[in-house]
Write a protein that holds these residues in place. Sequence first.
Motif, short mmCIF file in Angstrom:
data_model
loop_
_atom_site.label_atom_id
_atom_site.label_comp_id
_atom_site.label_asym_id
_atom_site.label_seq_id
_atom_site.Cartn_x
_atom_site.Cartn_y
_atom_site.Cartn_z
N GLU A 238 49.26 48.37 54.37
CA GLU A 238 47.83 48.63 54.22
C GLU A 238 47.05 47.33 54.20
O GLU A 238 45.95 47.23 54.76
N GLN A 239 47.60 46.30 53.55
CA GLN A 239 46.91 45.01 53.52
C GLN A 239 46.78 44.44 54.91
O GLN A 239 45.76 43.84 55.27
N GLN A 240 47.82 44.66 55.73
CA GLN A 240 47.76 44.16 57.09
C GLN A 240 46.65 44.88 57.86
O GLN A 240 45.89 44.26 58.59
N MET A 241 46.58 46.19 57.66
CA MET A 241 45.51 46.95 58.31
C MET A 241 44.15 46.43 57.87
O MET A 241 43.22 46.31 58.67
N LEU A 242 44.05 46.15 56.56
CA LEU A 242 42.79 45.65 56.02
C LEU A 242 42.45 44.30 56.63
O LEU A 242 41.31 44.05 57.02
N ALA A 243 43.47 43.44 56.73
CA ALA A 243 43.22 42.10 57.26
C ALA A 243 42.73 42.18 58.70
O ALA A 243 41.81 41.47 59.11
N ILE A 244 43.35 43.09 59.46
CA ILE A 244 42.95 43.22 60.86
C ILE A 244 41.54 43.80 60.94
O ILE A 244 40.71 43.35 61.75
N THR A 245 41.27 44.80 60.11
CA THR A 245 39.92 45.38 60.11
C THR A 245 38.88 44.32 59.77
O THR A 245 37.84 44.22 60.41
N ARG A 246 39.22 43.53 58.76
CA ARG A 246 38.28 42.48 58.36
C ARG A 246 37.99 41.56 59.53
O ARG A 246 36.86 41.16 59.76
#
Lengths: 236, 348, 293
Positions: A139-147
């Motif tokens: 989920e953090q990876q998804m968040l980082a990419i979204t950011r």
Amino acid sequence: MSLLALRRMCAGYDARNVLHEIDLDVEARQIQVVLGANGAGKTTLLRAISGTIARQGEIVFDGQRIDQLSARKIVAAGIAHVPQGRGTFADLTVDENIRLGAYLRTAAETRQDRERWLSFFPRLRERLPQQAGSLSGGEQQMLAITRALMLRPRLLLLDEPSLGLAPIITQGLFRTLAAIREEAGMTMLIVEQSANLALEVADSGVVLESGQIVLRDSARNLAGNDEVRRIYLGYE
Amino acid sequence: MSVVIKPKLPVAVRALAGAALAVVLLYVIPFVIPGYLVSQFATVLVFAIAIVGINLVTGFGGAITLGHAAFVALGSYTTAILVVRYGWNPYATVPVAALLSWVAGWCLGFPALRLQGLYLALGTLVLSITVPPLLKRFEAFTGGVQGLNVGNPEAPAFLPIDDSQWIYFLSLAVAAVLYVVARRILSGPLRRALVAARDNQLVGAVMGVDRANLTTATFAMSSLYAGVAGSLYAMIVGFVSPDTFNVMMSLSLFVGAVVGGITSLNGAIIGAMFIQFVPIWASDIDVALGGLVFGCALIVTLVVIPAGIGGLGERAFIWLCRRLGWVERAEARRDDIAVTGSAQNEPA
Amino acid sequence: MTLFASQIVDGLADGAIYASLALALVFSYRSTGIVNFAQGEMAMLSAYLVWQLMQWGMPLVPAALVSIAVSFVAGALLYASIVKPLSHASLLTVVSVLIGLYLALNSLAGFIWTYTIKPLPSLFPKAHFRLGWFSISAETAGIIAVVAVVLLLLYLLFETTKIGLAMRGAASTPDSAVLVGVSVPLMLLIGWGIAAALGALSGILVAPRVFLNPTMMFGVIIYAFAAATLGGFDSIVGAVVGGLLVGVVENLVGTYIPWIGPDLKIIVALVLIFGTLLIKPDGLFGRRKVVRL
């Protein structure tokens, strides 16, 4: 003309050069992978492009020289860097992370993009008020990419996105990246250490060894290359 | 194996320098300069003792403590209370003051292990602030606000010197002994251990330095120095009162240590002279000027000459010796090379 | 009104002042990792500026606002000229420079304005409010109200504005902040400016109570240190809660423990600081552990 072109680029820390005379081209709308063992200089390469370390040589992005620009200006020019370890703001909520990603964008753009990417990543929508540090690795990876995507970048730099993730999640991640490329016409430069999954979605790749590019080929050829397979893809 | 170049003065020069130093310390200061300055120089020596303690714990130990006033007070009041309330011989109180301060410093060493840099500085600063009120509270012991009248020890009748010259020689003797002790502590393996622990805990641990014991021992030692300084101070001034041992004393000693050179033992005497005489000269011009000069001195020293006046002097001395060829080449043992730098290192 | 209740209320007023100075310390500390030992002296100079402006004919409230604004600029300048160049210096250097600044600023005030005390009028009228059994002076109520309003403004800044979010991001993870295009030095500049402005506020609130003099902030800064330590040096909420707690405890201890009494109250600060640092070094609300190897 390529979107990103590196010519004779050197970079390193303190007095030591880690990268020696790198020549690299990344075509628009391409996913290019950078392979290499630990210490080969992959992270340094991305940092040099995003301007977070000192570098010499020529870096041209979309016709503009960026090798003398500060990291902030490079971000403003449209390069988003997702560093190793995600680089999320652990103390801030998921929603705040996403909004910060759009720091350089207008309120209207922020609103639109936030909707767009939350639809793409419904798991994040569920977790909006949660602290980013409490999310799982995937989920953090998804968040980082979204950011990073909230910046509306032309080029996305990803440093070992699969680090610490289970293979099945990594698979999903790369499929998502390929989908993003289709959806947004994004160009990506992805660094990976052991990259069998990355090569499945990439167009081309280079192999970095001791700070120099030793092999340059299409993704398919690299995946079929026995040496590469043995050393970097973990096959015997 | 590498070669270390150490300055080595020819015997004649050393003899001459030693003689000059002896003349100044043993004759000029006590007998030539005006009488009222003698006890001020005694105070300088005493401050220098306290500053050497700071060199140990902050310069080499790497811990920033601003609580020296507490230990100086401990030493001063030990002497005062033993002399005034129990009729002790003042000279006998010095070892007691030393012991009590050593123990107290050892006790401070424990929390110091757990407090990181800035917080230790903060905590010990606040400690200094509580000293005067605490001293005033325990009136029965300490004589409260009025303090205690210790009196000056009298010079022995058979010596043709007055009281202030006597206390000067006494302070000189104690200072000299403590200086040699400090030099001893800071040579050889212990120095390397201290510097290793200070500069890089990881490397120090790998080298087998027991940081906990080293830290408490360093604190204890520096507190001992402060306590002895306090004890002598009580005898020089002749009385003790709570408001002397306030934050400004701690900060002044700190200023003295920095200006003299935080790792320079020789600089301690320069720092001590600085903090003794500058306020006197400054307040002749304006009463507020002293603090301003101290503050500026701190900032300027760190920016311009971080090694302090003493450190600068030592470097100049080494340079001069090299120019004049007064050196000795010595084969350095492998672990003579200073251990500094980060953990991700340089090949050795 | 019982003594106990009035002690609590007085404690809250003192606490509000400690809270605002503790907030100043927290703002300076976040993302620069530096405890500004000279924060109290800066606040003292801000209060003196108000006095000076009034001497030149300006009324109290505009003078106070001008002083706060000037302090903001001074804080930003302090960051740019001294703190930023020191960002890679050793701990000893940083501490020494700040202590040097403390000494210099303290003496500067004495030099310019002498050590004679001067009166500074209170922002609040001399009046008492009575609501049934509850009696409170206008000054006490006013101090609590002003600090509460300032806190509300800060809350709005940080939770609703883009720049507030950027400041929080820069304080939380500076490396990532750069990657989203935030200018971290600018955020730090603003942070130190806000710190100085908060300090000015605390100075202006304290001066009428103790008379203006160069050592005026000495008592306050010690309690502010204790408050920030108790609350956690990187926590805004912690500074406020810590400040109020310290204020109340200080008052209660001073009144109800006769052995300590008013002059030894300072020991409360010492106990709180060492106690917190030894038991829970992050403080009640602090989060980050900085381990420097």
